[in-house]
Design an enzyme around this catalytic site. Sequence first.
Site, mmCIF file in Angstrom:
data_model
loop_
_atom_site.group_PDB
_atom_site.id
_atom_site.type_symbol
_atom_site.label_atom_id
_atom_site.label_comp_id
_atom_site.label_asym_id
_atom_site.label_seq_id
_atom_site.Cartn_x
_atom_site.Cartn_y
_atom_site.Cartn_z
ATOM 1 N N GLY A 134 0.845 -1.192 0.000
ATOM 2 C CA GLY A 134 0.000 0.000 0.000
ATOM 3 C C GLY A 134 0.877 1.238 0.000
ATOM 4 N N GLY A 167 2.214 5.765 4.208
ATOM 5 C CA GLY A 167 1.222 6.436 5.054
ATOM 6 C C GLY A 167 -0.098 5.701 5.123
ATOM 7 N N GLY A 170 -0.535 2.790 6.415
ATOM 8 C CA GLY A 170 -0.632 2.119 7.717
ATOM 9 C C GLY A 170 -0.016 0.731 7.752
ATOM 10 N N SER A 184 5.903 -1.903 -2.212
ATOM 11 C CA SER A 184 5.789 -2.760 -3.410
ATOM 12 C C SER A 184 4.718 -2.277 -4.391
ATOM 13 C CB SER A 184 5.560 -4.227 -3.016
ATOM 14 O OG SER A 184 4.692 -4.362 -1.929
HETATM 15 S S1 ADX Z 1 9.417 -0.099 -2.488
HETATM 16 O O1 ADX Z 1 8.878 0.798 -3.510
HETATM 17 O O2 ADX Z 1 10.783 -0.528 -2.774
HETATM 18 O O3 ADX Z 1 8.516 -1.199 -2.185
HETATM 19 P P1 ADX Z 1 9.795 0.402 0.343
HETATM 20 O O4 ADX Z 1 8.575 -0.149 0.983
HETATM 21 O O5 ADX Z 1 11.056 -0.378 0.455
HETATM 22 O O6 ADX Z 1 9.472 0.832 -1.178
HETATM 23 O O7 ADX Z 1 10.118 1.820 0.956
HETATM 24 C C1 ADX Z 1 9.120 2.787 0.973
HETATM 25 C C2 ADX Z 1 9.465 3.844 2.008
HETATM 26 O O8 ADX Z 1 10.586 4.583 1.592
HETATM 27 C C3 ADX Z 1 8.332 4.831 2.142
HETATM 28 O O9 ADX Z 1 7.472 4.456 3.192
HETATM 29 C C4 ADX Z 1 9.035 6.115 2.443
HETATM 30 O O10 ADX Z 1 9.246 6.214 3.845
HETATM 31 C C5 ADX Z 1 10.397 5.974 1.842
HETATM 32 N N1 ADX Z 1 10.618 6.650 0.545
HETATM 33 C C6 ADX Z 1 11.651 7.473 0.272
HETATM 34 N N2 ADX Z 1 11.610 7.872 -1.016
HETATM 35 C C7 ADX Z 1 10.535 7.300 -1.569
HETATM 36 C C8 ADX Z 1 9.962 7.338 -2.878
HETATM 37 N N3 ADX Z 1 10.514 8.044 -3.837
HETATM 38 N N4 ADX Z 1 8.829 6.615 -3.108
HETATM 39 C C9 ADX Z 1 8.286 5.906 -2.117
HETATM 40 N N5 ADX Z 1 8.763 5.832 -0.878
HETATM 41 C C10 ADX Z 1 9.886 6.525 -0.586
#
Ligand code: ADX
Length: 599
Positions: free
Chosen positions: A425, A428, A430, A499
């Site tokens: 999700g 933010g 949750g 994800s």
């Molecule tokens: S994922 O896209 O690779 O699945 P992941 O869950 O590890 O992301 O990390 C997401 C977290 O990284 C977010 O909750 C946020 O705190 C932080 N974050 C920093 N930059 C970004 C970005 N550009 N997009 C999304 N999340 C970010």
Amino acid sequence: LLGRWLIEGGRVAADQISKVERICAEKGLPFEPAFLMDAFEEEQSQGVSIDSTRAQMEFGGQNYLFIDVPGHLEFLKNMTSGASGAELGILLIDAAEGVQAQTAMHLRILSILGIVNVVVAVNKIDKIAYQADKYLKLMAQAEELVQSLKLHTVGVVPIAALTGENVLYKGDKTNWYSGGSLLEIIAGHAAKRKASKAVEQFRMLLQDIYKLNDERYFLGSVVSGSVRPGDSIYFSPSGKSSKVESIAKFPNMQRSGAVEGESIAIKLTDQIYVERGEIISRPDQAPDTDSELRATIVWLSPHPLRFDSEYLFKIGTAEVLCTVDAIATEDAFNKPIVNGEILDVLLKLSHPVAFDRTGETGGINKFVICSTYETVAAGVIDSQNLHSIKIPIPNPNVRSEDGYLDRTSCEGMHGHKGTVLWLTGLSGAGKSTIAKALEKTLFQRQYRVMALDADNLRAGLCADLGFTTEERSENIRRIAEMAKFCANKGFIVVVACLSPYQRDRETARNIIGDSDFNEIFISCSVEVCKSRDPKGLYDSASKGTIKSFTGLDSPYQVPLSATLSLDSSQMSLEQEVAVLISLLKQKSIIEEASTEKQF
Ligand code: ADX
């Protein structure tokens, strides 16, 4: 050959033929259909509208448009900028001259244009005295070449366009040849194509959104397949989904459906916000999305390719900025890439776009690259997934060792089964809060639980990864491997990981295994997530200090087949935990009752 088609197709008036015959006779030359083409060119310059490179005609109730491609680069531009892809290529080889260096280049261009089906016509068979052995040698050579370029040979036929041998009808001078005439081969392919059209997947290119009397209409053209009211549809790359309420074709006509080639306006059952550039599909046939692509391009500009320049990348109705990296050879960086050159590239896009990996079944895999003033390249996306290429292949010399404890013993010791709850999700929404609360509840009930929060893993195991699509994929691959490991040790693993891409969650499912992978979608609108903004990241992203932030300028693709969806703006934390506990019970991971302990 085009002259022959025109004559046999009844497109040339008798007086024109006799005029050319007369001119030929005066010059002491035998009549050649090719002279007709010259005559047309002359007429064309006088304003008569017969196009000397395109001829439309009907044979056996079927309409054909023949396009002569004299290897002109200008032609390629026209061919790629419209949706005018040909269905079949005819590779014409001169029997007397054989396969030339240029032949391979022309075939590569066909493949870039997405024309994978090719008929090889060995022309001027009269010049080699209709000899079978010479033809067979050429045929083998041509077939090998076509196959080496991953194109498909629909047929090979010896012809003499000059005399008409085997062009429309079988002639009597090549009795050793048992196949059909060129036209018969083409007609057979056309019939097959017609049948396969029926199974083409639905693809519509979103051109615009119109507001009319408070209703929103999604305008675009259906490029393959069909759509009807009531159909569920999916938007890529945004990952939004909805249902078709009604279809209109302007001016104001309600339609019970629409098929390939039609421009339509769709009204949806609910309000969604998307922009021009999306591909609309069925939810289960969604195209790929990415911001990095492997592709093959043909350079079409007199100005050389610049690796340090930004260009405009256009696919379907999407337009984003891109830079081009050569991947085939080191050499490519050292010498200028000029007009007509073909090369393998890695394209880095400013935003993700939707596309298909093959042009089969209606897929959208062709694109153009433009500078401010002109189309500079045309290309086709590589059918291999850039990211799946990256998934490491284990070294065959490394053998995994069975530990002392297998999964059954671990589960026996823990008194429950292992599994993975994969919480996905927006930032933010949750995920971490729910994961932590669930961890606490399970722990208090004495279950072995392991919470894997992606934010924490990014501090160590994944500290080398950023947020490009490629790095996110790698992040998810690592987390999935860890989750699998822990589930195999009998743990209930709770993953909290943004994800955002369907494809990466599918990778996680493949790694973890279908029976252990439970996709839990923590749904919450961007607006609510923005207002919560626990880490102040939405604020930074809207100020431009964080780029490619999911939900803002990077997409989140909503799961299509999640095990559970929890709307965190509607449910309390206790409710969410209770639902997840009952899922674990329902799946017989944990038993009904367990003694609760306070630690
Ligand atoms: S994922 O896209 O690779 O699945 P992941 O869950 O590890 O992301 O990390 C997401 C977290 O990284 C977010 O909750 C946020 O705190 C932080 N974050 C920093 N930059 C970004 C970005 N550009 N997009 C999304 N999340 C970010």
